[in-house]
Design a protein around this motif. Structure first.
Motif, mmCIF file in Angstrom:
data_model
loop_
_atom_site.group_PDB
_atom_site.id
_atom_site.type_symbol
_atom_site.label_atom_id
_atom_site.label_comp_id
_atom_site.label_asym_id
_atom_site.label_seq_id
_atom_site.Cartn_x
_atom_site.Cartn_y
_atom_site.Cartn_z
ATOM 1 N N SER A 98 0.829 -1.204 0.000
ATOM 2 C CA SER A 98 0.000 0.000 0.000
ATOM 3 C C SER A 98 0.868 1.260 0.000
ATOM 4 C CB SER A 98 -0.914 -0.008 1.223
ATOM 5 O OG SER A 98 -1.681 1.155 1.277
ATOM 6 N N ASN A 99 1.935 1.249 0.779
ATOM 7 C CA ASN A 99 2.861 2.376 0.829
ATOM 8 C C ASN A 99 3.502 2.612 -0.533
ATOM 9 O OD1 ASN A 99 5.760 3.482 1.331
ATOM 10 N ND2 ASN A 99 4.596 4.051 3.161
ATOM 11 N N ILE A 100 3.879 1.526 -1.185
ATOM 12 C CA ILE A 100 4.515 1.628 -2.502
ATOM 13 C C ILE A 100 3.532 2.127 -3.558
ATOM 14 C CG2 ILE A 100 5.391 0.177 -4.382
ATOM 15 C CD1 ILE A 100 7.102 -1.238 -2.320
ATOM 16 N N ILE A 101 2.298 1.634 -3.520
ATOM 17 C CA ILE A 101 1.290 2.109 -4.472
ATOM 18 C C ILE A 101 1.108 3.609 -4.306
ATOM 19 C CG2 ILE A 101 -1.179 2.074 -5.029
ATOM 20 C CD1 ILE A 101 -1.126 -0.960 -4.475
ATOM 21 N N GLY A 102 1.090 4.076 -3.059
ATOM 22 C CA GLY A 102 0.885 5.495 -2.792
ATOM 23 C C GLY A 102 2.044 6.393 -3.152
ATOM 24 N N ARG A 103 3.238 5.848 -3.285
ATOM 25 C CA ARG A 103 4.394 6.701 -3.595
ATOM 26 C C ARG A 103 4.913 6.519 -5.023
ATOM 27 N NH1 ARG A 103 8.517 7.115 -0.171
ATOM 28 N NH2 ARG A 103 7.509 6.359 1.682
ATOM 29 N N GLN A 104 4.275 5.692 -5.822
ATOM 30 C CA GLN A 104 4.773 5.445 -7.180
ATOM 31 C C GLN A 104 4.650 6.664 -8.070
ATOM 32 O OE1 GLN A 104 2.501 3.393 -10.084
ATOM 33 N NE2 GLN A 104 0.692 3.317 -8.778
ATOM 34 N N LYS A 105 5.529 6.754 -9.027
ATOM 35 C CA LYS A 105 5.486 7.749 -10.096
ATOM 36 C C LYS A 105 5.575 6.987 -11.406
ATOM 37 C CE LYS A 105 5.839 11.314 -7.301
ATOM 38 N NZ LYS A 105 4.639 11.650 -6.634
ATOM 39 N N LYS A 106 4.446 6.850 -12.074
ATOM 40 C CA LYS A 106 4.382 6.117 -13.353
ATOM 41 C C LYS A 106 4.926 4.695 -13.203
ATOM 42 C CE LYS A 106 3.317 10.036 -15.464
ATOM 43 N NZ LYS A 106 2.061 10.561 -15.057
ATOM 44 N N THR A 147 15.366 0.714 -5.651
ATOM 45 C CA THR A 147 14.555 1.104 -6.809
ATOM 46 C C THR A 147 13.724 -0.098 -7.237
ATOM 47 O OG1 THR A 147 16.297 2.609 -7.515
ATOM 48 C CG2 THR A 147 14.597 2.117 -9.117
ATOM 49 N N TYR A 148 12.421 0.120 -7.298
ATOM 50 C CA TYR A 148 11.488 -0.955 -7.617
ATOM 51 C C TYR A 148 10.542 -0.486 -8.711
ATOM 52 C CZ TYR A 148 13.083 -2.856 -3.189
ATOM 53 O OH TYR A 148 13.858 -3.348 -2.180
ATOM 54 N N GLN A 149 9.887 -1.463 -9.316
ATOM 55 C CA GLN A 149 8.816 -1.179 -10.258
ATOM 56 C C GLN A 149 7.584 -1.896 -9.743
ATOM 57 O OE1 GLN A 149 10.824 -2.676 -13.748
ATOM 58 N NE2 GLN A 149 11.297 -0.609 -14.421
ATOM 59 N N LEU A 150 6.516 -1.161 -9.615
ATOM 60 C CA LEU A 150 5.246 -1.732 -9.200
ATOM 61 C C LEU A 150 4.614 -2.405 -10.408
ATOM 62 C CD1 LEU A 150 2.983 -1.905 -7.041
ATOM 63 C CD2 LEU A 150 2.180 0.291 -7.885
ATOM 64 N N ASN A 151 3.961 -3.525 -10.183
ATOM 65 C CA ASN A 151 3.291 -4.194 -11.300
ATOM 66 C C ASN A 151 2.185 -3.276 -11.817
ATOM 67 O OD1 ASN A 151 1.634 -5.836 -12.941
ATOM 68 N ND2 ASN A 151 2.377 -7.656 -11.911
ATOM 69 N N PRO A 152 2.321 -2.748 -13.040
ATOM 70 C CA PRO A 152 1.345 -1.776 -13.548
ATOM 71 C C PRO A 152 -0.013 -2.378 -13.861
ATOM 72 C CG PRO A 152 2.976 -2.258 -15.219
ATOM 73 C CD PRO A 152 3.414 -2.970 -13.978
ATOM 74 N N ARG A 153 -0.127 -3.715 -13.824
ATOM 75 C CA ARG A 153 -1.433 -4.332 -14.020
ATOM 76 C C ARG A 153 -2.206 -4.410 -12.712
ATOM 77 N NH1 ARG A 153 -1.785 -9.417 -16.470
ATOM 78 N NH2 ARG A 153 -3.708 -8.686 -17.378
ATOM 79 N N VAL A 154 -1.516 -4.165 -11.595
ATOM 80 C CA VAL A 154 -2.164 -4.118 -10.285
ATOM 81 C C VAL A 154 -2.529 -2.674 -9.952
ATOM 82 C CG1 VAL A 154 -1.781 -4.453 -7.804
ATOM 83 C CG2 VAL A 154 -1.063 -6.212 -9.429
ATOM 84 N N ALA A 155 -1.579 -1.764 -10.105
ATOM 85 C CA ALA A 155 -1.831 -0.344 -9.822
ATOM 86 C C ALA A 155 -0.909 0.495 -10.694
ATOM 87 C CB ALA A 155 -1.580 -0.043 -8.348
#
Length: 196
Positions: A98-106, A147-155
């Protein structure tokens, strides 16, 4: 030459050509009636006035100044609650996600373990284990240290074209984990039909 290959020998019978109307020069002061003037001069029928009203929706009124991310309803409704209730994902992993989803940039996240730990009120050492577990579940992907990449199909935070381009970039990497197209088996228990 056959009949079909012969050139046309004459024009077909049809209506008489119209007389050309005199055309008035367009001036800079014609203003908003410029389109009407052009249409009347070159059109075949009178021009009827059409009024258009533009409605603008107000921007979303979101809590805080960070904006918002588009999050999969399927993930929020079916996957995450089930995983929390059946211990397929821990409370800490859920909080970190949840923290990562909230701080992502693209779809990209640059954050240290200490920053997440401070916001969640936990020890820094526990964040590394949670991030590793989220990587194993294909919810995030580590590109380099912190440095991480959030799965863009989730959020995803951005428009559809940006997400499409980001997905193409990730798929071109052909990762062995099949990120971003497949989640781990415990996160894919539900058919997608009928879920929003």
């Amino acid at each position: 030459m056959g009949e079909s290959a012969q050139p046309l020998r004459g024009l077909r019978e049809g209506p008489e050509p119209r007389q050309a109307r005199p055309v008035r020069a367009v001036r800079a002061d014609d203003g908003p009636d410029l389109a009407r003037l052009i249409a009347e001069q070159f059109g075949r029928t009178p021009v009827h006035e059409v009024r258009t009203t533009v409605y603008r929706r107000p921007p979303h009124d979101m809590l805080g100044a960070d904006g918002y991310s588009l999050v999969s309803n399927y993930f929020l409704r079916r996957v995450l609650p089930y995983c929390l209730m059946h211990n397929a994902i821990t409370k800490l992993q859920s909080a970190v996600l949840s923290n990562i989803i909230g701080r992502q940039k693209k779809g990209r996240i640059a954050v240290t373990h200490a920053e997440i730990a401070e916001e969640l009120g936990v020890k820094r050492t526990s964040i590394g284990h949670a991030l590793d577990a989220l990587c194993e579940k294909n919810l995030i992907h580590r590109t380099k240290r912190s440095t991480y990449q959030l799965n863009p199909r989730v959020a995803y935070n951005g428009n559809g074209q940006e997400q499409y381009d980001f997905l193409a970039e990730l798929r071109a990497l052909a990762l062995g984990s099949r990120f971003p197209d497949e989640l781990s088996p415990e996160l894919t228990r539900f058919p997608r039909s009928g879920t929003g």
